[in-house]
Design an enzyme around this catalytic site. Structure first.
Site, PDB file in Angstrom:
ATOM      1  CG  HIS A 334      -1.822  -1.107   1.384  1.00 26.72           C
ATOM      2  ND1 HIS A 334      -2.442  -1.442   2.573  1.00 26.72           N
ATOM      3  CD2 HIS A 334      -2.287  -1.981   0.461  1.00 26.72           C
ATOM      4  CE1 HIS A 334      -3.229  -2.484   2.366  1.00 26.72           C
ATOM      5  NE2 HIS A 334      -3.147  -2.840   1.107  1.00 26.72           N
TER       6      HIS A 334
HETATM    7  C1  LIG Z   1      -0.511  -7.913  -3.753  1.00 27.76           C
HETATM    8  C2  LIG Z   1      -1.369  -6.702  -3.491  1.00 27.76           C
HETATM    9  C3  LIG Z   1      -2.562  -6.880  -2.810  1.00 27.76           C
HETATM   10  C4  LIG Z   1      -3.372  -5.751  -2.539  1.00 27.76           C
HETATM   11  N1  LIG Z   1      -4.583  -5.952  -1.928  1.00 27.76           N
HETATM   12  C5  LIG Z   1      -5.431  -4.897  -1.792  1.00 27.76           C
HETATM   13  C6  LIG Z   1      -6.752  -5.076  -1.275  1.00 27.76           C
HETATM   14  O1  LIG Z   1      -7.169  -6.197  -0.971  1.00 27.76           O
HETATM   15  N2  LIG Z   1      -7.530  -3.968  -1.135  1.00 27.76           N
HETATM   16  C7  LIG Z   1      -7.104  -2.713  -1.479  1.00 27.76           C
HETATM   17  O2  LIG Z   1      -7.866  -1.751  -1.280  1.00 27.76           O
HETATM   18  N3  LIG Z   1      -5.867  -2.532  -1.976  1.00 27.76           N
HETATM   19  C8  LIG Z   1      -5.034  -3.571  -2.150  1.00 27.76           C
HETATM   20  N4  LIG Z   1      -3.792  -3.377  -2.700  1.00 27.76           N
HETATM   21  C9  LIG Z   1      -3.382  -1.995  -3.017  1.00 27.76           C
HETATM   22  C10 LIG Z   1      -4.073  -1.474  -4.282  1.00 27.76           C
HETATM   23  O3  LIG Z   1      -3.975  -2.414  -5.324  1.00 27.76           O
HETATM   24  C11 LIG Z   1      -3.420  -0.141  -4.661  1.00 27.76           C
HETATM   25  O4  LIG Z   1      -3.498   0.743  -3.580  1.00 27.76           O
HETATM   26  C12 LIG Z   1      -4.103   0.494  -5.862  1.00 27.76           C
HETATM   27  O5  LIG Z   1      -4.097  -0.377  -6.960  1.00 27.76           O
HETATM   28  C13 LIG Z   1      -3.395   1.797  -6.207  1.00 27.76           C
HETATM   29  O6  LIG Z   1      -4.017   2.342  -7.343  1.00 27.76           O
HETATM   30  P1  LIG Z   1      -3.257   3.381  -8.257  1.00 27.76           P
HETATM   31  O7  LIG Z   1      -4.226   3.721  -9.329  1.00 27.76           O
HETATM   32  O8  LIG Z   1      -2.668   4.436  -7.424  1.00 27.76           O
HETATM   33  O9  LIG Z   1      -1.999   2.608  -8.861  1.00 27.76           O
HETATM   34  P2  LIG Z   1      -1.870   1.220  -9.666  1.00 27.76           P
HETATM   35  O10 LIG Z   1      -3.034   0.317  -9.365  1.00 27.76           O
HETATM   36  O11 LIG Z   1      -0.502   0.726  -9.377  1.00 27.76           O
HETATM   37  O12 LIG Z   1      -1.994   1.650 -11.177  1.00 27.76           O
HETATM   38  C14 LIG Z   1      -0.989   2.361 -11.849  1.00 27.76           C
HETATM   39  C15 LIG Z   1      -0.943   1.887 -13.301  1.00 27.76           C
HETATM   40  O13 LIG Z   1      -0.087   2.742 -14.040  1.00 27.76           O
HETATM   41  C16 LIG Z   1       0.747   1.956 -14.863  1.00 27.76           C
HETATM   42  N5  LIG Z   1       1.963   2.754 -15.091  1.00 27.76           N
HETATM   43  C17 LIG Z   1       2.917   3.121 -14.205  1.00 27.76           C
HETATM   44  N6  LIG Z   1       3.841   3.874 -14.769  1.00 27.76           N
HETATM   45  C18 LIG Z   1       3.486   4.022 -16.077  1.00 27.76           C
HETATM   46  C19 LIG Z   1       4.058   4.689 -17.187  1.00 27.76           C
HETATM   47  N7  LIG Z   1       5.203   5.408 -17.071  1.00 27.76           N
HETATM   48  N8  LIG Z   1       3.437   4.594 -18.394  1.00 27.76           N
HETATM   49  C20 LIG Z   1       2.277   3.885 -18.517  1.00 27.76           C
HETATM   50  N9  LIG Z   1       1.679   3.239 -17.485  1.00 27.76           N
HETATM   51  C21 LIG Z   1       2.287   3.307 -16.293  1.00 27.76           C
HETATM   52  C22 LIG Z   1       0.992   0.694 -14.079  1.00 27.76           C
HETATM   53  O14 LIG Z   1       1.396  -0.348 -14.927  1.00 27.76           O
HETATM   54  C23 LIG Z   1      -0.390   0.478 -13.460  1.00 27.76           C
HETATM   55  O15 LIG Z   1      -1.212  -0.245 -14.362  1.00 27.76           O
HETATM   56  C24 LIG Z   1      -2.965  -4.471  -2.952  1.00 27.76           C
HETATM   57  C25 LIG Z   1      -1.766  -4.309  -3.652  1.00 27.76           C
HETATM   58  C26 LIG Z   1      -0.976  -5.419  -3.927  1.00 27.76           C
HETATM   59  C27 LIG Z   1       0.306  -5.218  -4.686  1.00 27.76           C
END
Ligand SMILES: Cc1cc2nc3c(=O)[nH]c(=O)nc-3n(C[C@H](O)[C@H](O)[C@H](O)COP(=O)(O)OP(=O)(O)OC[C@H]3O[C@@H](n4cnc5c(N)ncnc54)[C@H](O)[C@@H]3O)c2cc1C
Length: 397
Positions: A334
Site C-alpha cells: 500500500h
Molecule cells: C498484492 C497486493 C494486494 C493488494 N490488496 C489490496 C486489497 O485487498 N484492497 C485494497 O484496497 N488494496 C489492495 N492493494 C493496493 C491497491 O492495489 C493499490 O493501492 C491500488 O491499486 C493503487 O491504485 P493506483 O491507481 O494508485 O496505482 P496502480 O493500481 O498501481 O496503477 C498504476 C498503473 O499505471 C501503470 N503505469 C505506471 N507507470 C506508467 C508509465 N510510465 N506509463 C504507462 N503506465 C504506467 C501501471 O502499470 C499500473 O497499471 C494491494 C496491492 C498489492 C500489490
C-alpha cells in the site's frame, strides 16, 4: 492498465471518517464531508460488486477471526469487489471485479482509446497542449498530444513522471505507506489447501495504529515467509497444509521520497521508519502471535532474522520490544501520499479535486493524492476520489 486491481485481494474499505478529518484539517481538503463523499463510495461499490462471501470463509482466515474473538478483540469479515455465481454443483464461484472487468470496458464503450503495452517516458507542455512521449514494447517511440492530461501511474511512477517534466512543487516529497511485518503460524490440523481462496478477516481492535490479516499462503509464499527460519522453509512441502501467512500492518509515521535518476527507467524510492514505527511493528507482531496461540497454533515463525520459533504464548516475551533495524523482513503493498491533495499550498501538490497547483490542465487520479496513510486497504479511497474528481472536472468544463 488495470494496475493493482488486476492482482490484489479485493478487500474493500471506505476512507475512515477520522482520516478524512485529518485531511480536512491538516491539508485543507475541500468537499470531503460524509454527504459529499458517500455517493461516490456507493456508486463504486455498486460498479465493482462489493459484497461479503456467500459461504464460509477459508479455515486460515477463521483461525485469525476466532483467535481475536477469544481475546475479546474486534475482528470482522471485510467485503470484496467480487461477483459470485453458482457452479454446476451448486458451489459458489467468485471472480474479482478488476478494472479490465468493470471500468475499462465502460471507457472503451464510451469511445475511449487504449494504447496497450506502452510506457509514458516524459510529459511536457507545448503550445498550450500536453505532449506525452512514450515507448511501445516493440521499441517504437511515439507521442500523444492532449489538451488535458490525467496522470494515474501510481504513487511511485506518477511523481517520477511529473518531476521528469520539471513539475516538482510538493511532488514526490512525502511518500507514505503501510509498513507490514509477517509471521507463519502452524496448526495441528489442516488450515490450508490448494483452493484456499482469499482470507477475508481483519482484526481492527487497535486500528488505525495496527491491523492484522491473513495473506496468500500457497507453498512458495509460505517458503518466502519462512526465509528467517531456513529449516522450516525447506520442510514446507510437507508442512504447508497446516500453515498460513499472517501479517501485522502499521499506519506508521515514517515517510519517504521519490526521485527520478538520470539514465534509469525507475526512480529512486527512499523511506525512513521511525523508532516508534519499529516499536509498533514489534507490538503488532507480538499481538498477532498472541492471536495465533489463542486460536490453537502449535508454532509461530516470526518474520524477524534471529528471532526464535515460538511454541506457546509464554514464549512471546522472547520477541523484541522494538524491531531491530535491518532484522525484519518488512514488506508493503500500500503506497500513497506522494502528491497530496488540498488547498494548503505549502504541503499539497494538487488541489482538493486533483488539479496540479499552478499548472494548467494537468490532473492526478491515483493513490498519490491520498494525504496520509489511510490505515485501511486503499483502493476504495482511490476509486471514490477518482470518480469524484472526474465528475468535478466534467462539471467545470
Ligand atoms: C498484492 C497486493 C494486494 C493488494 N490488496 C489490496 C486489497 O485487498 N484492497 C485494497 O484496497 N488494496 C489492495 N492493494 C493496493 C491497491 O492495489 C493499490 O493501492 C491500488 O491499486 C493503487 O491504485 P493506483 O491507481 O494508485 O496505482 P496502480 O493500481 O498501481 O496503477 C498504476 C498503473 O499505471 C501503470 N503505469 C505506471 N507507470 C506508467 C508509465 N510510465 N506509463 C504507462 N503506465 C504506467 C501501471 O502499470 C499500473 O497499471 C494491494 C496491492 C498489492 C500489490
Amino acid at each position: 492498465m488495470g494496475g493493482g486491481s488486476e492482482i490484489n485481494s479485493g478487500l474493500y474499505h471506505r476512507t475512515p471518517p477520522d482520516i478524512l478529518e485529518t485531511w480536512r484539517k491538516d491539508f485543507k481538503v475541500a468537499g470531503i464531508q460524509d454527504e459529499e463523499l458517500r455517493p461516490h463510495f456507493e456508486a463504486c461499490e455498486k460498479d465493482v460488486s462489493v459484497s461479503l462471501l456467500p459461504g464460509a470463509a477459508p479455515a486460515a482466515s477463521l483461525k485469525l477471526h476466532n483467535g481475536a474473538l477469544k481475546l475479546g478483540w474486534k475482528s470482522l469479515e471485510i467485503p470484496r469487489w467480487f461477483r459470485y455465481e453458482s457452479g454446476p454443483n451448486g458451489e459458489s464461484r467468485g471472480s474479482r471485479q478488476s478494472m479490465t472487468r468493470t471500468f475499462v470496458p465502460r471507457f472503451l464503450h464510451a469511445g475511449g482509446k487504449l494504447v496497450p503495452n506502452s510506457r509514458a517516458l516524459s510529459i511536457r507542455q507545448e503550445g498550450g497542449r500536453w505532449l506525452v512521449k512514450a515507448k511501445h514494447a516493440s521499441g517504437k517511440d511515439f507521442e500523444i498530444s492532449a489538451e488535458t492530461l490525467f496522470v494515474c501511474a501510481g504513487a511511485v511512477q506518477t511523481p517520477a513522471l511529473l518531476r521528469r517534466g520539471g513539475i516538482t512543487q510538493n511532488v514526490g516529497d512525502h511518500l507514505r505507506l503501510h509498513p507490514t511485518i509477517k509471521l507463519v503460524a502452524q496448526f495441528p490440523e489442516a488450515v490450508n489447501a490448494a483452493d484456499l481462496g482469499v482470507p477475508v478477516h481483519q482484526v481492527k481492535e487497535f486500528s488505525p495504529r495496527l491491523s492484522f490479516g491473513c495473506s496468500i499462503s500457497s507453498p512458495p509464499y509460505l517458503a518466502l515467509g519462512l526465509l528467517d527460519h531456513p529449516a522450516a522453509a525447506r520442510a514446507v512441502t510437507q508442512t504447508w497444509t497446516r500453515q498460513a501467512n499472517y501479517y501485522a500492518m502499521i499506519t506508521g509515521e515514517g515517510h519517504g521520497t521519490v526521485r527520478p535518476l538520470p539514465g534509469f527507467r525507475d526512480p529512486l524510492v527512499r523511506y525512513r521508519l521511525t523508532t516508534a514505527d519499529m516499536r509498533d511493528l514489534a507490538d503488532g507482531l507480538r499481538k498477532l502471535a498472541e492471536i495465533m496461540f489463542a486460536s490453537g497454533a502449535e508454532k509461530v515463525f516470526p518474520g524477524v532474522t534471529g528471532a526464535p520459533v515460538l511454541n506457546n504464548a509464554d514464549e512471546l516475551r522472547q520477541l523484541p520490544e522494538v524491531v531491530p533495524p535491518g532484522k525484519a523482513s518488512l514488506i508493503t503493498i500500500h503506497l500513497f501520499s506522494s502528491c497530496p491533495m488540498g488547498e494548503d499550498r505549502s504541503k499539497c501538490a494538487v488541489d482538493s479535486f486533483g488539479r496540479v497547483h499552478g499548472v494548467k490542465n494537468l490532473y492526478i487520479a491515483d493513490a498519490s493524492l491520498l494525504c496520509t496513510a489511510p490505515g485501511v486497504n486503499p483502493q476504495g479511497s482511490v476509486m471514490a476520489f477518482a470518480r469524484r474528481n472526474a465528475l468535478h472536472f466534467l462539471n467545470q468544463n
